[in-house]
Design an enzyme around this catalytic site. Structure first.
Site, PDB file in Angstrom:
ATOM      1  N   HIS A 122      -7.906   0.009  -6.975  1.00 65.92           N
ATOM      2  CA  HIS A 122      -7.243  -0.630  -5.839  1.00 65.92           C
ATOM      3  C   HIS A 122      -5.794  -0.170  -5.837  1.00 65.92           C
ATOM      4  O   HIS A 122      -5.142  -0.143  -6.888  1.00 65.92           O
ATOM      5  CB  HIS A 122      -7.308  -2.152  -5.933  1.00 65.92           C
ATOM      6  CG  HIS A 122      -8.690  -2.667  -5.807  1.00 65.92           C
ATOM      7  ND1 HIS A 122      -9.307  -2.843  -4.599  1.00 65.92           N
ATOM      8  CD2 HIS A 122      -9.593  -3.005  -6.753  1.00 65.92           C
ATOM      9  CE1 HIS A 122     -10.534  -3.277  -4.804  1.00 65.92           C
ATOM     10  NE2 HIS A 122     -10.738  -3.379  -6.101  1.00 65.92           N
ATOM     11  N   TYR A 169       0.788  -1.240   0.000  1.00 70.10           N
ATOM     12  CA  TYR A 169       0.000   0.000   0.000  1.00 70.10           C
ATOM     13  C   TYR A 169       0.817   1.284   0.000  1.00 70.10           C
ATOM     14  O   TYR A 169       0.233   2.369  -0.023  1.00 70.10           O
ATOM     15  CB  TYR A 169      -0.929  -0.002   1.223  1.00 70.10           C
ATOM     16  CG  TYR A 169      -1.874  -1.168   1.237  1.00 70.10           C
ATOM     17  CD1 TYR A 169      -3.002  -1.176   0.432  1.00 70.10           C
ATOM     18  CD2 TYR A 169      -1.630  -2.284   2.035  1.00 70.10           C
ATOM     19  CE1 TYR A 169      -3.864  -2.258   0.424  1.00 70.10           C
ATOM     20  CE2 TYR A 169      -2.494  -3.365   2.038  1.00 70.10           C
ATOM     21  CZ  TYR A 169      -3.608  -3.344   1.231  1.00 70.10           C
ATOM     22  OH  TYR A 169      -4.463  -4.411   1.219  1.00 70.10           O
ATOM     23  N   ASP A 227     -24.984  -3.812  -5.519  1.00 69.51           N
ATOM     24  CA  ASP A 227     -26.352  -3.401  -5.844  1.00 69.51           C
ATOM     25  C   ASP A 227     -26.520  -1.895  -5.712  1.00 69.51           C
ATOM     26  O   ASP A 227     -27.174  -1.252  -6.543  1.00 69.51           O
ATOM     27  CB  ASP A 227     -27.362  -4.110  -4.938  1.00 69.51           C
ATOM     28  CG  ASP A 227     -27.540  -5.581  -5.267  1.00 69.51           C
ATOM     29  OD1 ASP A 227     -27.058  -6.032  -6.332  1.00 69.51           O
ATOM     30  OD2 ASP A 227     -28.158  -6.283  -4.449  1.00 69.51           O
ATOM     31  N   ASN A 255     -13.069   2.764  -4.285  1.00 68.88           N
ATOM     32  CA  ASN A 255     -12.124   1.809  -3.714  1.00 68.88           C
ATOM     33  C   ASN A 255     -12.773   1.333  -2.426  1.00 68.88           C
ATOM     34  O   ASN A 255     -12.597   1.927  -1.369  1.00 68.88           O
ATOM     35  CB  ASN A 255     -10.764   2.440  -3.449  1.00 68.88           C
ATOM     36  CG  ASN A 255      -9.773   1.429  -2.901  1.00 68.88           C
ATOM     37  OD1 ASN A 255     -10.147   0.348  -2.467  1.00 68.88           O
ATOM     38  ND2 ASN A 255      -8.499   1.793  -2.910  1.00 68.88           N
TER      39      ASN A 255
END
Length: 147
Positions: free
Chosen positions: A102, A25, A89, A76
């Site tokens: 991502h 990250y 949904d 994200n």
């Protein structure tokens, strides 16, 4: 294009950036990422706003109201991207053009991270490019909205 509003929604655990595995990250924090993304957006004549939560229901409710405040979305959702049908949904319901981003390279991680519940709901999926993935997403949105 000027004045186009792009919401950047960050989901579960993204508030821990800067303290997570730096190999996956990076070392930047969420506020640093948001400042960088705001700069990218401004360069493209877009207005970026940001939202982060660790609560799935809050994320869903934010998506429900999104068309009132944004013309497009960078999403994200963190781990929710891989299993939350409720968020999928809600994304479909909100109906704005969206790009899934991502920070880490999910294609080279655990098998479950390679799946997305947003398949067919976004105009693109970008991963493994850290902050630059957000620039690419903004460029994709800008190009899409020109059509």
């Amino acid at each position: 294009m000027s004045g186009t509003r792009v919401e950047v929604m960050h989901g579960v655990n993204l508030d821990t950036l800067g303290g997570r595995d730096p190999d996956q990250y990076g070392t930047f924090t969420l506020p640093e990422l948001e400042a960088t993304v705001a700069g990218f957006a401004a360069e493209l004549g877009l207005q970026a706003s940001f939202f982060q939560t660790n609560h799935e229901g809050e994320f869903v409710e934010h998506l429900h109201a999104l068309p009132e405040r944004a013309d497009a979305l960078i999403i994200n959702a963190g781990a929710w991207s891989h299993y939350s049908r409720a968020i999928g949904d809600a994304l479909e319901f909100c109906g704005v053009p969206a790009v899934e981003v991502h920070i880490s390279d999910v294609s080279n991680r655990e098998a479950w991270r390679q799946e997305t519940v947003f398949e067919g709901l976004t105009i693109g999926r970008i991963y493994g490019k850290r902050q630059d993935g957000y620039r690419e997403a903004l460029e994709l949105i800008a190009e899409h909205l020109k059509k």
